[in-house]
Scaffold this motif. Sequence first.
Motif, PDB file in Angstrom:
ATOM      1  N   GLY A 162       0.812  -1.202   0.000  1.00  0.00           N
ATOM      2  CA  GLY A 162       0.000   0.000   0.000  1.00  0.00           C
ATOM      3  C   GLY A 162       0.853   1.261   0.000  1.00  0.00           C
ATOM      4  N   SER A 163       0.243   2.368  -0.400  1.00  0.00           N
ATOM      5  CA  SER A 163       0.970   3.644  -0.468  1.00  0.00           C
ATOM      6  C   SER A 163       1.511   4.069   0.890  1.00  0.00           C
ATOM      7  CB  SER A 163       0.054   4.744  -1.015  1.00  0.00           C
ATOM      8  OG  SER A 163      -0.291   4.497  -2.355  1.00  0.00           O
ATOM      9  N   SER A 164       0.724   3.858   1.943  1.00  0.00           N
ATOM     10  CA  SER A 164       1.163   4.280   3.276  1.00  0.00           C
ATOM     11  C   SER A 164       2.364   3.483   3.756  1.00  0.00           C
ATOM     12  CB  SER A 164       0.008   4.144   4.277  1.00  0.00           C
ATOM     13  OG  SER A 164      -0.446   2.803   4.328  1.00  0.00           O
ATOM     14  N   THR A 165       2.490   2.241   3.276  1.00  0.00           N
ATOM     15  CA  THR A 165       3.642   1.415   3.627  1.00  0.00           C
ATOM     16  C   THR A 165       4.858   1.807   2.802  1.00  0.00           C
ATOM     17  OG1 THR A 165       2.153  -0.430   4.149  1.00  0.00           O
ATOM     18  CG2 THR A 165       4.468  -0.970   3.803  1.00  0.00           C
ATOM     19  N   LEU A 166       4.629   2.215   1.564  1.00  0.00           N
ATOM     20  CA  LEU A 166       5.703   2.510   0.631  1.00  0.00           C
ATOM     21  C   LEU A 166       6.304   3.901   0.827  1.00  0.00           C
ATOM     22  CD1 LEU A 166       7.176   1.349  -1.890  1.00  0.00           C
ATOM     23  CD2 LEU A 166       5.423   2.472  -3.283  1.00  0.00           C
ATOM     24  N   SER A 186       6.627   9.644   6.259  1.00  0.00           N
ATOM     25  CA  SER A 186       5.670  10.601   6.838  1.00  0.00           C
ATOM     26  C   SER A 186       5.531  11.869   6.001  1.00  0.00           C
ATOM     27  CB  SER A 186       6.102  10.972   8.263  1.00  0.00           C
ATOM     28  OG  SER A 186       7.408  11.545   8.251  1.00  0.00           O
ATOM     29  N   GLN A 187       6.505  12.122   5.121  1.00  0.00           N
ATOM     30  CA  GLN A 187       6.461  13.297   4.250  1.00  0.00           C
ATOM     31  C   GLN A 187       5.835  12.980   2.892  1.00  0.00           C
ATOM     32  OE1 GLN A 187       7.348  16.307   5.499  1.00  0.00           O
ATOM     33  NE2 GLN A 187       7.682  15.163   7.411  1.00  0.00           N
ATOM     34  N   GLY A 188       5.396  11.742   2.728  1.00  0.00           N
ATOM     35  CA  GLY A 188       4.789  11.357   1.464  1.00  0.00           C
ATOM     36  C   GLY A 188       5.785  10.982   0.389  1.00  0.00           C
ATOM     37  N   ARG A 189       7.048  10.817   0.762  1.00  0.00           N
ATOM     38  CA  ARG A 189       8.083  10.463  -0.206  1.00  0.00           C
ATOM     39  C   ARG A 189       8.286   8.955  -0.241  1.00  0.00           C
ATOM     40  NH1 ARG A 189      12.320  14.499   2.583  1.00  0.00           N
ATOM     41  NH2 ARG A 189      11.645  13.078   4.234  1.00  0.00           N
ATOM     42  N   VAL A 190       8.632   8.446  -1.421  1.00  0.00           N
ATOM     43  CA  VAL A 190       8.872   7.008  -1.565  1.00  0.00           C
ATOM     44  C   VAL A 190      10.066   6.603  -0.700  1.00  0.00           C
ATOM     45  CG1 VAL A 190       9.547   5.173  -3.162  1.00  0.00           C
ATOM     46  CG2 VAL A 190       7.887   6.908  -3.876  1.00  0.00           C
ATOM     47  N   ASP A 191       9.885   5.553   0.068  1.00  0.00           N
ATOM     48  CA  ASP A 191      10.900   5.076   0.998  1.00  0.00           C
ATOM     49  C   ASP A 191      11.792   4.048   0.305  1.00  0.00           C
ATOM     50  OD1 ASP A 191      12.394   4.109   3.097  1.00  0.00           O
ATOM     51  OD2 ASP A 191      10.694   3.794   4.447  1.00  0.00           O
ATOM     52  N   ARG A 192      12.936   4.495  -0.173  1.00  0.00           N
ATOM     53  CA  ARG A 192      13.849   3.599  -0.900  1.00  0.00           C
ATOM     54  C   ARG A 192      14.382   2.491  -0.004  1.00  0.00           C
ATOM     55  NH1 ARG A 192      16.088   5.456  -6.022  1.00  0.00           N
ATOM     56  NH2 ARG A 192      17.513   3.701  -5.799  1.00  0.00           N
ATOM     57  N   ALA A 193      14.582   2.801   1.268  1.00  0.00           N
ATOM     58  CA  ALA A 193      15.087   1.784   2.200  1.00  0.00           C
ATOM     59  C   ALA A 193      14.098   0.638   2.322  1.00  0.00           C
ATOM     60  CB  ALA A 193      15.358   2.406   3.564  1.00  0.00           C
ATOM     61  N   PHE A 194      12.810   0.956   2.300  1.00  0.00           N
ATOM     62  CA  PHE A 194      11.787  -0.090   2.356  1.00  0.00           C
ATOM     63  C   PHE A 194      11.854  -0.965   1.109  1.00  0.00           C
ATOM     64  CE2 PHE A 194       7.645  -1.603   0.953  1.00  0.00           C
ATOM     65  CZ  PHE A 194       7.267  -2.387   2.026  1.00  0.00           C
ATOM     66  N   ILE A 195      11.993  -0.334  -0.064  1.00  0.00           N
ATOM     67  CA  ILE A 195      12.060  -1.099  -1.303  1.00  0.00           C
ATOM     68  C   ILE A 195      13.292  -2.010  -1.295  1.00  0.00           C
ATOM     69  CG2 ILE A 195      12.284  -0.951  -3.812  1.00  0.00           C
ATOM     70  CD1 ILE A 195      10.736   1.655  -3.738  1.00  0.00           C
ATOM     71  N   HIS A 196      14.396  -1.502  -0.768  1.00  0.00           N
ATOM     72  CA  HIS A 196      15.619  -2.320  -0.681  1.00  0.00           C
ATOM     73  C   HIS A 196      15.380  -3.534   0.221  1.00  0.00           C
ATOM     74  CE1 HIS A 196      20.006  -3.000  -0.818  1.00  0.00           C
ATOM     75  NE2 HIS A 196      19.815  -3.481   0.403  1.00  0.00           N
ATOM     76  N   SER A 197      14.736  -3.307   1.364  1.00  0.00           N
ATOM     77  CA  SER A 197      14.435  -4.409   2.280  1.00  0.00           C
ATOM     78  C   SER A 197      13.509  -5.425   1.618  1.00  0.00           C
ATOM     79  CB  SER A 197      13.791  -3.857   3.554  1.00  0.00           C
ATOM     80  OG  SER A 197      13.377  -4.901   4.411  1.00  0.00           O
ATOM     81  N   LEU A 198      12.531  -4.930   0.879  1.00  0.00           N
ATOM     82  CA  LEU A 198      11.612  -5.818   0.169  1.00  0.00           C
ATOM     83  C   LEU A 198      12.373  -6.664  -0.849  1.00  0.00           C
ATOM     84  CD1 LEU A 198       8.683  -6.685  -0.572  1.00  0.00           C
ATOM     85  CD2 LEU A 198       8.705  -4.816  -2.243  1.00  0.00           C
ATOM     86  N   ASP A 218      -0.397  -0.568   6.820  1.00  0.00           N
ATOM     87  CA  ASP A 218      -0.223   0.029   8.140  1.00  0.00           C
ATOM     88  C   ASP A 218      -1.381  -0.348   9.071  1.00  0.00           C
ATOM     89  OD1 ASP A 218      -2.163   1.461   6.852  1.00  0.00           O
ATOM     90  OD2 ASP A 218      -1.393   3.439   7.380  1.00  0.00           O
ATOM     91  N   ILE A 219      -2.294  -1.180   8.570  1.00  0.00           N
ATOM     92  CA  ILE A 219      -3.384  -1.708   9.386  1.00  0.00           C
ATOM     93  C   ILE A 219      -3.014  -3.116   9.830  1.00  0.00           C
ATOM     94  CG2 ILE A 219      -5.831  -2.333   9.442  1.00  0.00           C
ATOM     95  CD1 ILE A 219      -5.375   0.638   9.249  1.00  0.00           C
ATOM     96  N   ALA A 220      -3.257  -3.454  11.087  1.00  0.00           N
ATOM     97  CA  ALA A 220      -2.815  -4.739  11.643  1.00  0.00           C
ATOM     98  C   ALA A 220      -3.478  -5.939  10.980  1.00  0.00           C
ATOM     99  CB  ALA A 220      -3.080  -4.767  13.148  1.00  0.00           C
ATOM    100  N   GLY A 221      -4.678  -5.738  10.426  1.00  0.00           N
ATOM    101  CA  GLY A 221      -5.385  -6.862   9.817  1.00  0.00           C
ATOM    102  C   GLY A 221      -6.829  -6.489   9.531  1.00  0.00           C
ATOM    103  N   LEU A 222      -7.675  -7.516   9.397  1.00  0.00           N
ATOM    104  CA  LEU A 222      -9.095  -7.301   9.124  1.00  0.00           C
ATOM    105  C   LEU A 222      -9.843  -7.144  10.444  1.00  0.00           C
ATOM    106  CD1 LEU A 222     -11.361  -7.171   7.023  1.00  0.00           C
ATOM    107  CD2 LEU A 222     -11.610  -9.646   7.262  1.00  0.00           C
ATOM    108  N   TYR A 223     -10.590  -6.058  10.562  1.00  0.00           N
ATOM    109  CA  TYR A 223     -11.347  -5.770  11.776  1.00  0.00           C
ATOM    110  C   TYR A 223     -12.848  -5.923  11.514  1.00  0.00           C
ATOM    111  CZ  TYR A 223      -7.249  -3.664  14.065  1.00  0.00           C
ATOM    112  OH  TYR A 223      -6.023  -3.453  14.645  1.00  0.00           O
TER     113      TYR A 223
END
Length: 255
Positions: free
Chosen positions: A70-74, A77-89, A230-235
């Motif tokens: 999802g966008s919030s995961t990617l 907090s500033q709305g910028r793409v998180d390259r470190a996350f993509i590297h970890s993925l 960023d949501i823990a699961g289905l509620y």
Amino acid sequence: MTEANQTAKASQATGENQAAKASQTAGASEADQVAKANQAAGESQTTKANQTAETDQATEHYRRIVIKIGSSTLTDSQGRVDRAFIHSLAKQVQTIRAELGAQVIIVTSGAIASGLEALGFGKNRPDDLPTLQAAAAVGQLKLGQDYVEEFAVYGIWLGQVLLTRYDTENRGSYLHARDTLERLMELGAVPLINENDTVAVDEIRFGDNDTLAAQVAILVKADLMIMLSDIAGLYTADPRRDEDATLLQSIGAFT
């Protein structure tokens, strides 16, 4: 004297018998403890072996995995793409492919966010459709480049596929999309899928990439779909609006 000696001997014999019984009891108790310890150790080893076997058996079935981001995961907090996350993925995808031999398909959001960042909008998101579609056009290239560069570190090639709901509902387009994805995976590439926001309108939009990921999972007959959010699961309800919302640990069936 004779009676005293007999009494002494009887007492000695009684003491020896009691000591022997105590020794036997202690020995039996120790033997029981050793036996119980061995039994417990054996049961523990059996349990671990069973758990390992069950885990191995389960992972053996995961030969094709869809990962939705999802966008919030990617983004940060500033709305910028998180390259470190993509590297970890990328590192995790490489591990999945190497250790499980599984094929991975990525369904990613973030094209509009990436384009808005590149065009200098910052956190001021516009609401008119032409601007959002223009941002998506820029963002698809920029986001794809981010993915390509991070996955290249692990020697993984990506193939970008942009879809709309029309592509999964029209039989001809459905078959072409399926064949393309199958061939990409046969060639060792990882399909990178996003909704084609530059042309999608309400009539042909998936609405969100959760639905797109589910359709892709069906399209490629995936064994597992993982949703990074960023949501823990289905509620039972939206936890951001309902404080009584409860997280569902599992769902047995849909009715």
